[in-house]
Design an enzyme around this catalytic site. Sequence first.
Site, PDB file in Angstrom:
ATOM      1  N   CYS A 114      42.264  11.442   5.672  1.00 58.20           N
ATOM      2  CA  CYS A 114      41.681  10.699   4.296  1.00 58.20           C
ATOM      3  C   CYS A 114      42.832   9.686   3.027  1.00 58.20           C
ATOM      4  O   CYS A 114      41.668   9.334   3.015  1.00 58.20           O
ATOM      5  CB  CYS A 114      40.890  11.064   2.923  1.00 58.20           C
ATOM      6  SG  CYS A 114      38.985  11.847   3.778  1.00 58.20           S
ATOM      7  N   HIS A 260      38.625   7.566  -1.976  1.00 54.83           N
ATOM      8  CA  HIS A 260      37.852   7.966  -1.262  1.00 54.83           C
ATOM      9  C   HIS A 260      36.663   8.285  -1.442  1.00 54.83           C
ATOM     10  O   HIS A 260      36.268   8.441  -1.939  1.00 54.83           O
ATOM     11  CB  HIS A 260      39.092   8.931  -0.384  1.00 54.83           C
ATOM     12  CG  HIS A 260      38.675   9.777   0.614  1.00 54.83           C
ATOM     13  ND1 HIS A 260      38.440   9.116   1.627  1.00 54.83           N
ATOM     14  CD2 HIS A 260      38.559  10.581   1.255  1.00 54.83           C
ATOM     15  CE1 HIS A 260      37.840   8.828   2.266  1.00 54.83           C
ATOM     16  NE2 HIS A 260      37.721  11.828   2.136  1.00 54.83           N
ATOM     17  N   ASN A 290      31.159  10.258   4.687  1.00 56.42           N
ATOM     18  CA  ASN A 290      32.091   9.781   4.380  1.00 56.42           C
ATOM     19  C   ASN A 290      33.313   9.233   5.437  1.00 56.42           C
ATOM     20  O   ASN A 290      32.828   9.803   7.522  1.00 56.42           O
ATOM     21  CB  ASN A 290      32.994  11.212   4.301  1.00 56.42           C
ATOM     22  CG  ASN A 290      35.021  11.615   4.851  1.00 56.42           C
ATOM     23  OD1 ASN A 290      35.270  10.822   4.829  1.00 56.42           O
ATOM     24  ND2 ASN A 290      35.037  12.208   4.410  1.00 56.42           N
TER      25      ASN A 290
HETATM   26  N1  ACO Z   1      22.641  22.137   4.574  1.00 52.68           N
HETATM   27  C1  ACO Z   1      21.930  23.204   3.692  1.00 52.68           C
HETATM   28  N2  ACO Z   1      22.671  24.004   3.902  1.00 52.68           N
HETATM   29  C2  ACO Z   1      24.361  24.231   3.851  1.00 52.68           C
HETATM   30  C3  ACO Z   1      24.431  23.145   4.289  1.00 52.68           C
HETATM   31  C4  ACO Z   1      24.210  22.283   4.376  1.00 52.68           C
HETATM   32  N3  ACO Z   1      24.921  20.983   5.483  1.00 52.68           N
HETATM   33  N4  ACO Z   1      26.272  23.604   4.297  1.00 52.68           N
HETATM   34  C5  ACO Z   1      26.463  24.196   3.904  1.00 52.68           C
HETATM   35  N5  ACO Z   1      25.221  25.080   3.712  1.00 52.68           N
HETATM   36  C6  ACO Z   1      25.062  26.231   2.736  1.00 52.68           C
HETATM   37  C7  ACO Z   1      26.102  27.176   3.635  1.00 52.68           C
HETATM   38  O1  ACO Z   1      26.258  27.701   4.924  1.00 52.68           O
HETATM   39  C8  ACO Z   1      26.012  28.502   2.027  1.00 52.68           C
HETATM   40  O2  ACO Z   1      25.344  28.755   2.028  1.00 52.68           O
HETATM   41  P1  ACO Z   1      24.949  30.499   1.599  1.00 52.68           P
HETATM   42  O3  ACO Z   1      25.398  30.597  -0.358  1.00 52.68           O
HETATM   43  O4  ACO Z   1      24.118  31.022   2.025  1.00 52.68           O
HETATM   44  O5  ACO Z   1      26.403  30.937   2.252  1.00 52.68           O
HETATM   45  C9  ACO Z   1      25.450  27.567   0.826  1.00 52.68           C
HETATM   46  O6  ACO Z   1      25.303  25.647   1.230  1.00 52.68           O
HETATM   47  C10 ACO Z   1      26.286  26.869  -0.089  1.00 52.68           C
HETATM   48  O7  ACO Z   1      27.965  26.024   0.915  1.00 52.68           O
HETATM   49  P2  ACO Z   1      29.238  25.753   0.035  1.00 52.68           P
HETATM   50  O8  ACO Z   1      29.757  25.159   1.573  1.00 52.68           O
HETATM   51  O9  ACO Z   1      29.666  26.556  -0.230  1.00 52.68           O
HETATM   52  O10 ACO Z   1      28.328  24.457  -0.060  1.00 52.68           O
HETATM   53  P3  ACO Z   1      29.757  23.205  -1.497  1.00 52.68           P
HETATM   54  O11 ACO Z   1      28.791  23.221  -2.167  1.00 52.68           O
HETATM   55  O12 ACO Z   1      31.078  23.465  -1.758  1.00 52.68           O
HETATM   56  O13 ACO Z   1      29.533  21.800  -0.380  1.00 52.68           O
HETATM   57  C11 ACO Z   1      31.309  20.350   0.482  1.00 52.68           C
HETATM   58  C12 ACO Z   1      30.138  21.409   0.971  1.00 52.68           C
HETATM   59  C13 ACO Z   1      30.050  19.063   1.338  1.00 52.68           C
HETATM   60  C14 ACO Z   1      31.315  20.581   1.745  1.00 52.68           C
HETATM   61  C15 ACO Z   1      32.124  20.333  -0.198  1.00 52.68           C
HETATM   62  O14 ACO Z   1      32.725  21.356  -0.700  1.00 52.68           O
HETATM   63  C16 ACO Z   1      32.616  19.003  -0.582  1.00 52.68           C
HETATM   64  O15 ACO Z   1      32.313  18.165   0.057  1.00 52.68           O
HETATM   65  N6  ACO Z   1      33.863  19.812   0.163  1.00 52.68           N
HETATM   66  C17 ACO Z   1      35.463  18.853  -0.247  1.00 52.68           C
HETATM   67  C18 ACO Z   1      35.340  17.681   1.457  1.00 52.68           C
HETATM   68  C19 ACO Z   1      36.284  16.651   0.946  1.00 52.68           C
HETATM   69  O16 ACO Z   1      36.125  16.165   0.258  1.00 52.68           O
HETATM   70  N7  ACO Z   1      36.977  16.741   2.085  1.00 52.68           N
HETATM   71  C20 ACO Z   1      38.009  15.629   2.233  1.00 52.68           C
HETATM   72  C21 ACO Z   1      37.409  14.642   2.867  1.00 52.68           C
HETATM   73  S1  ACO Z   1      37.623  15.202   4.780  1.00 52.68           S
HETATM   74  C22 ACO Z   1      38.869  14.786   5.540  1.00 52.68           C
HETATM   75  O17 ACO Z   1      40.347  14.379   4.766  1.00 52.68           O
HETATM   76  C23 ACO Z   1      39.027  14.518   6.654  1.00 52.68           C
END
Ligand code: ACO
Length: 335
Positions: A114, A260, A290
């Site tokens: 990223c 980003h 992304n």
């Molecule tokens: N649809 C429905 N439910 C989902 C999905 C989905 N696509 N994905 C996860 N869930 C569920 C999980 O199973 C979990 O369920 P549970 O509570 O029953 O266990 C619940 O939703 C919450 O999951 P989390 O992973 O905690 O969700 P979060 O709010 O953290 O969102 C996300 C996930 C969007 C990925 C977020 O954590 C995020 O954006 N993180 C940062 C990403 C980032 O900046 N990455 C860096 C750049 S990428 C790179 O460098 C390549």
Amino acid sequence: MQTVIKGTGRFVPPRKLTNHDLARWMETSDQWIRQRTGIEQRYWIAAEGRTGSSDLGLEASRPALEKAGWKAEDLDLIIFATLSPDYFFPGSGCLLQAKLGLKSTPALDIRQQCTGFLYGLATADAYIRSGLARRILLVGAEVHSTGLDVSTRGRDVAVIFGDGAAAVCLEGDDTSEQAGVMAVSLHADGSMAESLMTEAPASCCNPRIDEEMLRQGRHYPYMDGRNIFKMAVRLLPEVAKEVLDKAGLGVRDVDLFIPHQANLRINQAFAKAMDLPPDRVFNNIQRYGNTTAASIPLALDEALEREMIGPGATVMFLGLGSGLTWGAVLYRFQP
Ligand code: ACO
């Protein structure tokens, strides 16, 4: 000698996928994806055929070169930023070089995910300032879609990524003292490498990939999303202030922040931490997802097209991602 932008271009493949389309393959919903990430749709390459990151990079390079008024032969160097190279090796920069019809122009790949555009811009700036190159094509391009687990197991990662590319033509200019790349701050913390990675094929494993690894899905990206989210919300304002200090500028001197596009919520938290109104932080993740190394230059190209920034404007590019890597670059357009 200052490094100035002479042209930008972008390209996304025509196959648009809405959140509803993804919900056909995995247990997810439009509401969940919008609420947690802000994403409404993304573009993926065609399911059939062979399209690599270098192909998308080529399509983005053409308009960038055209806007700069350059031919490919004018380039001294190609820098290609990607986490999804066409092949394990050689780098996609070499493939793009050949696709541009070039015979011996040097090409290198930046594997900073990223922050690939930020590291690429800093590298280009160093090449230009040192006199090693005068005209550089910097490309960020990703084909994520062929490497995602689109079953429910991979839903946390699969819903956020889109394919796409963007390119920037950079030139050394010794006449514009007050313009160009003004300050750079880059960081990495390799102790968090395993928080966001695709492990296999892995050169530390023998064989690099086997049935068991495939069964466990170790060839798909893994992300500790919550932790990465927290790191981004903490480190992006920090690095933004750091780069402003380096340039002797304040938040008010920046016309547009171009972060980003990892998650709309991260960028909203950044705006809040910096006390910025929403219109000073550019977002287009809603339409592209992304696109990793492509996301910042893709946003830049759109911001220029929409005339949100123009001559004399100061912008900050910033981001955080796998590595862990993060950073910021301050750039001022020529008057
Ligand atoms: N649809 C429905 N439910 C989902 C999905 C989905 N696509 N994905 C996860 N869930 C569920 C999980 O199973 C979990 O369920 P549970 O509570 O029953 O266990 C619940 O939703 C919450 O999951 P989390 O992973 O905690 O969700 P979060 O709010 O953290 O969102 C996300 C996930 C969007 C990925 C977020 O954590 C995020 O954006 N993180 C940062 C990403 C980032 O900046 N990455 C860096 C750049 S990428 C790179 O460098 C390549």
